[in-house]
Design a protein around this motif. Structure first.
Motif, short mmCIF file in Angstrom:
data_model
loop_
_atom_site.label_atom_id
_atom_site.label_comp_id
_atom_site.label_asym_id
_atom_site.label_seq_id
_atom_site.Cartn_x
_atom_site.Cartn_y
_atom_site.Cartn_z
N LEU A 323 6.10 3.38 56.44
CA LEU A 323 6.34 4.63 57.40
C LEU A 323 7.37 5.52 57.12
O LEU A 323 7.55 6.95 57.20
N ASN A 324 8.68 4.98 56.89
CA ASN A 324 9.76 5.72 56.30
C ASN A 324 9.32 6.81 54.81
O ASN A 324 9.65 7.73 55.18
N ASN A 325 8.74 6.01 54.08
CA ASN A 325 8.43 6.78 52.76
C ASN A 325 7.63 8.00 53.14
O ASN A 325 7.38 8.78 52.73
N LEU A 326 6.34 7.71 54.04
CA LEU A 326 5.33 8.64 54.25
C LEU A 326 6.10 9.77 55.09
O LEU A 326 5.81 10.92 54.90
N CYS A 327 6.90 9.45 55.87
CA CYS A 327 7.67 10.52 56.56
C CYS A 327 8.66 11.49 55.64
O CYS A 327 8.71 12.44 55.88
N GLN A 328 9.25 10.77 54.71
CA GLN A 328 10.06 11.59 53.67
C GLN A 328 9.05 12.21 52.85
O GLN A 328 9.48 13.46 52.55
#
Length: 531
Positions: A323-328
């Motif tokens: 989720l962190n990577n997708l939001c970045q």
């Protein structure tokens, strides 16, 4: 040293046809060789010189066109209202200004444009690592459709106007072909912006689809856990042993006598469909144990039906990184969108101004043509209603499509927060709730909106306002034209009255002089002579 093979194909690989055509007509100054071999946009001094030469050539030919067709415009001010003359004089160069804005902006931004598409390639690689795939094959197809439609519209407007409304018996009439250059170059430049904007929208939607897939996968996993799936539940005993006979209210007295079972408790306990399944008594009426015959065990023909893959959302610590990577990546796409808006900010503003003015002026000149009034030579397409409709569809189509695509891209970027919150709701985990709330705040602060130099936002509300403005200004122009024509008719009537009165006065004076002469002759003849 061996060159590293990229994980994904660059987006510019789909721009082959558009780049070559843009390079020939002088829309982009980037290096042709580097693009052909590496699919990158790099600065080129020769390309910049070629583009400046093409711009100077277009400006010279356009001014020659205006001069050669200016004979009709010389009498426009004398025969028609000053308003029509001023509108025609101003709008004559609006197309040339729009074309020059596109080419000069491309010269200043030739280095930034290459960096923009390189950032998109890096985003594609990051999405690929998260198993979020983007299909770029539809972009090449979209480019071909846009190019074909552009050529069809341009040729139709040019040839029909030339054949129907231009005196093609003179060799200078061939300069009419130059009138299509500004709009054609502007359309090619806007195809670059539209396709790049569509690519960003596709990446936003790919992120949203990945989050939606996480939700769908977790819902299936929960359904399997609760036994609501189509697959049978895993069990160790036979179904005949685990599924006792259903409760029948007509045999209530028998259940009491056999085991003293509390029927009320049986009614309150049951399966999902509130069906009471009482425990089968193990003794018959003679006190002997009942041996239930066993059915032969049948192996499951498809053992994989009782297996389910574990959902990623069931483990908050595991899905947090994804989720962190997708939001970045979402944040990076938003930044790319802002950079793209900055590169095409002035060309978009000039296009919207051109579309607003040309749409209003074309309808106004159509009204003038229906009233048998003279119109500027470069707007002679307004003399034919059918050609006018095609011109308006072509001009407004470019503006409306860019506004609509910008609006949809902005909505796709904001929809990611909704998809992210769906993950938190369906997982129903406190730790995942905290992660989702933290990431949603980041998404809220990194939304993307597209505007024309900050004057107005490219959304459907702006489109509604522009439509109302065109209607208002068109009514005002028609009212001014009616007032000018009425004043002109009054002046002509007054001059005609003065001329008529002068003729009548001259005839009366001539009649009086003739009467005086007649009286003099008569008196002389009637007077006796004294000899």
């Amino acid at each position: 040293m061996s060159q590293v093979t990229p994980m994904v194909q660059p987006l510019l690989l789909q721009f082959q046809q558009l780049f070559f055509l843009s390079k020939v007509v002088g829309v982009l100054p980037q290096d042709l060789t580097k693009f052909r071999h590496k699919n990158v946009l790099e600065k080129s001094r020769n390309g910049m010189i070629y583009m400046l030469g093409m711009l100077a050539l277009y400006v010279g030919l356009y001014n020659l066109l205006i001069y050669s067709f200016s004979e009709e415009d010389r009498t426009l001010k004398a025969t028609q209202s000053t308003l029509t003359f001023v509108i025609g004089l101003f709008l004559t160069y609006i197309g040339l200004i729009m074309m020059a804005t596109d080419q000069v902006t491309a010269l200043f931004n030739q280095g930034k444009l290459g960096e923009l598409y390189e950032r998109i390639r890096v985003v594609d690689e990051r999405l690929y690592r998260e198993q979020c795939l983007v299909n770029n094959s539809c972009i090449a197809k979209r480019i071909r459709i846009m190019l074909v439609m552009t050529i069809i519209f341009e040729l139709f407007i040019l040839l029909t106007t030339y054949i129907e409304l231009v005196d093609y018996t003179q060799w200078l009439s061939l300069l009419w072909m130059v009138s299509a250059i500004p709009t054609f170059i502007n359309t090619l430049d806007k195809i670059w912006f539209a396709v790049s904007l569509f690519a960003l929208k596709e990446r936003f939607e790919a992120i949203n689809a990945t989050l939606e897939d996480l939700v769908t996968e977790h819902e299936k996993f929960q359904t399997w856990l609760t036994g609501d799936a189509d697959a049978p539940e895993p069990h160790t005993a036979d179904s005949s042993e685990t599924q006792p006979p259903q409760y029948d209210s007509n045999l209530e007295y028998l259940y009491k006598e056999l085991g003293g079972i509390d029927i009320g408790s049986l009614r309150g306990s049951g399966g999902k469909n509130n069906k009471v399944a009482p425990i089968a008594h193990s003794l018959n009426s003679f006190g002997e144990s009942i041996q239930t015959p066993r059915k032969p065990h049948q192996p499951n023909p498809n053992p994989m039906m009782n297996m389910a893959h574990e959902s990623e959302l069931s483990n908050a610590t595991k899905v947090e990184e994804k989720l962190n990577n997708l939001c970045q990546v979402h944040d990076e796409i938003c930044e790319i969108g802002k950079a793209m808006n900055g590169l095409w900010s002035y060309p978009i503003l000039s296009l919207m101004a051109y579309g607003f003015l040309i749409f209003t002026a074309q309808l106004y000149f159509l009204y003038c043509a229906t009233r048998a009034q003279s119109i500027p030579s470069l707007f002679r397409s307004a003399k034919n209603p059918f050609i006018t409709v095609i011109v308006l569809v072509y001009t407004s189509g470019k503006c409306i499509y860019l506004i609509y695509l910008s609006w949809k891209t902005s909505l796709a970027s904001k929809r990611t927060g909704i998809s992210l919150h769906k993950c938190g709701v369906v997982a129903d985990d406190n730790l995942l709730y905290e992660i989702v709330n933290h990431l949603s705040l980041k998404l809220l602060n990194h939304s993307v909106d597209f505007s024309a130099c900050g004057f107005f936002t490219l959304d459907m509300e702006t489109l509604y306002g522009v439509s109302g403005g065109i209607t208002s200004y068109l009514i005002i122009l028609i009212q001014f034209n009616l007032a000018a024509q009425q004043a002109k008719d009054a002046i002509q009537s007054f001059n005609s009255f003065n001329d008529t009165a002068g003729l009548v006065g001259a005839a009366t004076e001539f009649g009086n002089e003739s009467s005086t002469l007649y009286d003099l002759v008569t008196t002389t003849m009637m007077t006796p002579s004294n000899y």
